[in-house]
Design a protein around this motif. Sequence first.
Motif, PDB file in Angstrom:
ATOM      1  N   MET A   1       0.842  -1.199   0.000  1.00  0.00           N
ATOM      2  CA  MET A   1       0.000   0.000   0.000  1.00  0.00           C
ATOM      3  C   MET A   1       0.879   1.251   0.000  1.00  0.00           C
ATOM      4  O   MET A   1       1.884   1.307   0.692  1.00  0.00           O
ATOM      5  N   THR A   2       0.500   2.234  -0.782  1.00  0.00           N
ATOM      6  CA  THR A   2       1.276   3.462  -0.883  1.00  0.00           C
ATOM      7  C   THR A   2       1.133   4.296   0.384  1.00  0.00           C
ATOM      8  O   THR A   2       0.030   4.475   0.908  1.00  0.00           O
ATOM      9  N   VAL A   3       2.250   4.812   0.881  1.00  0.00           N
ATOM     10  CA  VAL A   3       2.206   5.709   2.033  1.00  0.00           C
ATOM     11  C   VAL A   3       1.673   7.067   1.573  1.00  0.00           C
ATOM     12  O   VAL A   3       2.127   7.616   0.565  1.00  0.00           O
ATOM     13  N   SER A   4       0.701   7.596   2.303  1.00  0.00           N
ATOM     14  CA  SER A   4       0.105   8.883   1.946  1.00  0.00           C
ATOM     15  C   SER A   4      -0.221   9.667   3.211  1.00  0.00           C
ATOM     16  O   SER A   4      -0.268   9.114   4.312  1.00  0.00           O
ATOM     17  N   ILE A   5      -0.454  10.955   3.034  1.00  0.00           N
ATOM     18  CA  ILE A   5      -0.795  11.817   4.168  1.00  0.00           C
ATOM     19  C   ILE A   5      -2.291  11.729   4.431  1.00  0.00           C
ATOM     20  O   ILE A   5      -3.108  11.996   3.542  1.00  0.00           O
ATOM     21  N   ASP A   6      -2.645  11.356   5.650  1.00  0.00           N
ATOM     22  CA  ASP A   6      -4.043  11.402   6.065  1.00  0.00           C
ATOM     23  C   ASP A   6      -4.380  12.782   6.607  1.00  0.00           C
ATOM     24  O   ASP A   6      -5.375  13.392   6.213  1.00  0.00           O
ATOM     25  N   ALA A   7      -3.544  13.295   7.529  1.00  0.00           N
ATOM     26  CA  ALA A   7      -3.881  14.552   8.196  1.00  0.00           C
ATOM     27  C   ALA A   7      -2.627  15.315   8.589  1.00  0.00           C
ATOM     28  O   ALA A   7      -1.567  14.725   8.834  1.00  0.00           O
ATOM     29  N   LEU A   8      -2.770  16.625   8.659  1.00  0.00           N
ATOM     30  CA  LEU A   8      -1.757  17.525   9.199  1.00  0.00           C
ATOM     31  C   LEU A   8      -2.329  18.175  10.453  1.00  0.00           C
ATOM     32  O   LEU A   8      -3.498  18.572  10.470  1.00  0.00           O
ATOM     33  N   GLU A   9      -1.509  18.272  11.492  1.00  0.00           N
ATOM     34  CA  GLU A   9      -1.916  18.922  12.738  1.00  0.00           C
ATOM     35  C   GLU A   9      -1.333  20.336  12.746  1.00  0.00           C
ATOM     36  O   GLU A   9      -0.111  20.504  12.671  1.00  0.00           O
ATOM     37  N   VAL A  10      -2.201  21.333  12.834  1.00  0.00           N
ATOM     38  CA  VAL A  10      -1.770  22.725  12.720  1.00  0.00           C
ATOM     39  C   VAL A  10      -2.214  23.498  13.958  1.00  0.00           C
ATOM     40  O   VAL A  10      -3.391  23.470  14.338  1.00  0.00           O
ATOM     41  N   ALA A  11      -1.275  24.212  14.560  1.00  0.00           N
ATOM     42  CA  ALA A  11      -1.547  24.952  15.796  1.00  0.00           C
ATOM     43  C   ALA A  11      -2.101  26.339  15.487  1.00  0.00           C
ATOM     44  O   ALA A  11      -1.528  27.365  15.867  1.00  0.00           O
ATOM     45  N   ASP A  12      -3.223  26.374  14.769  1.00  0.00           N
ATOM     46  CA  ASP A  12      -3.908  27.623  14.434  1.00  0.00           C
ATOM     47  C   ASP A  12      -5.362  27.538  14.872  1.00  0.00           C
ATOM     48  O   ASP A  12      -5.956  26.451  14.870  1.00  0.00           O
ATOM     49  N   PRO A  13      -5.979  28.674  15.183  1.00  0.00           N
ATOM     50  CA  PRO A  13      -7.414  28.682  15.469  1.00  0.00           C
ATOM     51  C   PRO A  13      -8.215  28.562  14.173  1.00  0.00           C
ATOM     52  O   PRO A  13      -7.813  29.109  13.136  1.00  0.00           O
ATOM     53  N   PRO A  14      -9.344  27.876  14.198  1.00  0.00           N
ATOM     54  CA  PRO A  14     -10.141  27.708  12.977  1.00  0.00           C
ATOM     55  C   PRO A  14     -10.567  29.020  12.330  1.00  0.00           C
ATOM     56  O   PRO A  14     -10.622  29.113  11.095  1.00  0.00           O
ATOM     57  N   ASP A  15     -10.857  30.054  13.131  1.00  0.00           N
ATOM     58  CA  ASP A  15     -11.361  31.290  12.540  1.00  0.00           C
ATOM     59  C   ASP A  15     -10.313  31.980  11.671  1.00  0.00           C
ATOM     60  O   ASP A  15     -10.655  32.708  10.732  1.00  0.00           O
ATOM     61  N   ALA A  16      -9.022  31.753  11.935  1.00  0.00           N
ATOM     62  CA  ALA A  16      -7.979  32.339  11.092  1.00  0.00           C
ATOM     63  C   ALA A  16      -8.061  31.773   9.679  1.00  0.00           C
ATOM     64  O   ALA A  16      -7.946  32.508   8.688  1.00  0.00           O
ATOM     65  N   TRP A  17      -8.268  30.482   9.568  1.00  0.00           N
ATOM     66  CA  TRP A  17      -8.365  29.848   8.258  1.00  0.00           C
ATOM     67  C   TRP A  17      -9.669  30.221   7.564  1.00  0.00           C
ATOM     68  O   TRP A  17      -9.714  30.376   6.342  1.00  0.00           O
ATOM     69  N   ASP A  18     -10.718  30.374   8.339  1.00  0.00           N
ATOM     70  CA  ASP A  18     -11.987  30.816   7.769  1.00  0.00           C
ATOM     71  C   ASP A  18     -11.832  32.205   7.140  1.00  0.00           C
ATOM     72  O   ASP A  18     -12.339  32.461   6.042  1.00  0.00           O
ATOM     73  N   ARG A  19     -11.110  33.086   7.800  1.00  0.00           N
ATOM     74  CA  ARG A  19     -10.890  34.432   7.256  1.00  0.00           C
ATOM     75  C   ARG A  19     -10.100  34.395   5.952  1.00  0.00           C
ATOM     76  O   ARG A  19     -10.240  35.287   5.112  1.00  0.00           O
ATOM     77  N   ALA A  20      -9.270  33.378   5.783  1.00  0.00           N
ATOM     78  CA  ALA A  20      -8.467  33.251   4.564  1.00  0.00           C
ATOM     79  C   ALA A  20      -9.218  32.530   3.443  1.00  0.00           C
ATOM     80  O   ALA A  20      -8.633  32.242   2.397  1.00  0.00           O
ATOM     81  N   GLY A  21     -10.494  32.235   3.650  1.00  0.00           N
ATOM     82  CA  GLY A  21     -11.306  31.646   2.595  1.00  0.00           C
ATOM     83  C   GLY A  21     -11.349  30.138   2.571  1.00  0.00           C
ATOM     84  O   GLY A  21     -11.847  29.544   1.608  1.00  0.00           O
ATOM     85  N   PHE A  22     -10.844  29.495   3.635  1.00  0.00           N
ATOM     86  CA  PHE A  22     -10.941  28.042   3.736  1.00  0.00           C
ATOM     87  C   PHE A  22     -12.255  27.665   4.425  1.00  0.00           C
ATOM     88  O   PHE A  22     -12.702  28.357   5.347  1.00  0.00           O
ATOM     89  N   THR A  23     -12.840  26.566   4.004  1.00  0.00           N
ATOM     90  CA  THR A  23     -14.009  26.018   4.687  1.00  0.00           C
ATOM     91  C   THR A  23     -13.530  25.133   5.827  1.00  0.00           C
ATOM     92  O   THR A  23     -12.731  24.215   5.612  1.00  0.00           O
ATOM     93  N   VAL A  24     -13.998  25.423   7.031  1.00  0.00           N
ATOM     94  CA  VAL A  24     -13.608  24.660   8.212  1.00  0.00           C
ATOM     95  C   VAL A  24     -14.862  24.031   8.806  1.00  0.00           C
ATOM     96  O   VAL A  24     -15.849  24.726   9.069  1.00  0.00           O
ATOM     97  N   ASP A  25     -14.832  22.725   9.012  1.00  0.00           N
ATOM     98  CA  ASP A  25     -15.982  22.022   9.568  1.00  0.00           C
ATOM     99  C   ASP A  25     -16.160  22.346  11.050  1.00  0.00           C
ATOM    100  O   ASP A  25     -15.266  22.903  11.701  1.00  0.00           O
ATOM    101  N   SER A  26     -17.299  21.958  11.595  1.00  0.00           N
ATOM    102  CA  SER A  26     -17.613  22.257  12.993  1.00  0.00           C
ATOM    103  C   SER A  26     -16.661  21.571  13.966  1.00  0.00           C
ATOM    104  O   SER A  26     -16.537  21.989  15.119  1.00  0.00           O
ATOM    105  N   ASP A  27     -15.977  20.512  13.508  1.00  0.00           N
ATOM    106  CA  ASP A  27     -15.003  19.828  14.364  1.00  0.00           C
ATOM    107  C   ASP A  27     -13.587  20.369  14.169  1.00  0.00           C
ATOM    108  O   ASP A  27     -12.609  19.727  14.548  1.00  0.00           O
ATOM    109  N   ALA A  28     -13.473  21.569  13.572  1.00  0.00           N
ATOM    110  CA  ALA A  28     -12.192  22.260  13.364  1.00  0.00           C
ATOM    111  C   ALA A  28     -11.275  21.511  12.410  1.00  0.00           C
ATOM    112  O   ALA A  28     -10.050  21.550  12.541  1.00  0.00           O
TER     113      ALA A  28
END
Length: 213
Positions: A1-28
């Motif tokens: 099986m090919t190794v792939s990225i499932d998730a990245l852990e980022v130490a940012d608040p969700p609202d910062a990414w929302d302001r940059a135009g990213f869609t953030v789910d309710s579970d951050a």
Amino acid sequence: MTVSIDALEVADPPDAWDRAGFTVDSDAVCRVGGVRIHLIGGVSGTGIVGWSLRGVPPHEPLDDLDGIPTTRSDAGPAATATHTNGVTSIDHVVLLSPDLNRTVESLRALGVHRRRERDGELGGHPIRQIFFRLGEVILEVVGSPGTPGDGPSSLWGITYTVADIDATAAFLGDRTAPVKDAVQPGRRITTLRHHDFGMSVRTALISPPILSA
């Protein structure tokens, strides 16, 4: 099986990414292509503080990869979200390495092998870029080709593919640098002034690859 990225852990608040135009789910969680970006706030430092990988051989212990906190995942790819900034997927993630040979060996132990490499300069100092494929995402390992250093590697930044680079630049306004030609032939790129949004991850945005006939 090919190794792939499932998730990245980022130490940012969700609202910062929302302001940059990213869609953030309710579970951050921000879903980009098949990758989940977990926005965990600033309780664990800044930037990308860890990741999870799927497809890792079961016999390989996995607490970190060359100093980067790493966990094993059996989750399938995320269902991609639509983002108002035009982002469609992650093009590549940049890993900074103080010891290129050590990092390459750590990846090789997981069955991930270099695809190509390129030498260049940054600030008048020689650098080497070594490229790997982790599923849909390119991993760009960057370091000095000379004397190796100590300390852990780190995940430094993310470059996203966008559907229309000019539309994305217009949406983000003066919080992006002027669009310019990318190193990759036929592609164009801009960088996000991420601190303006309260983000700690260095971020670039690039036009889609030119597909050969």
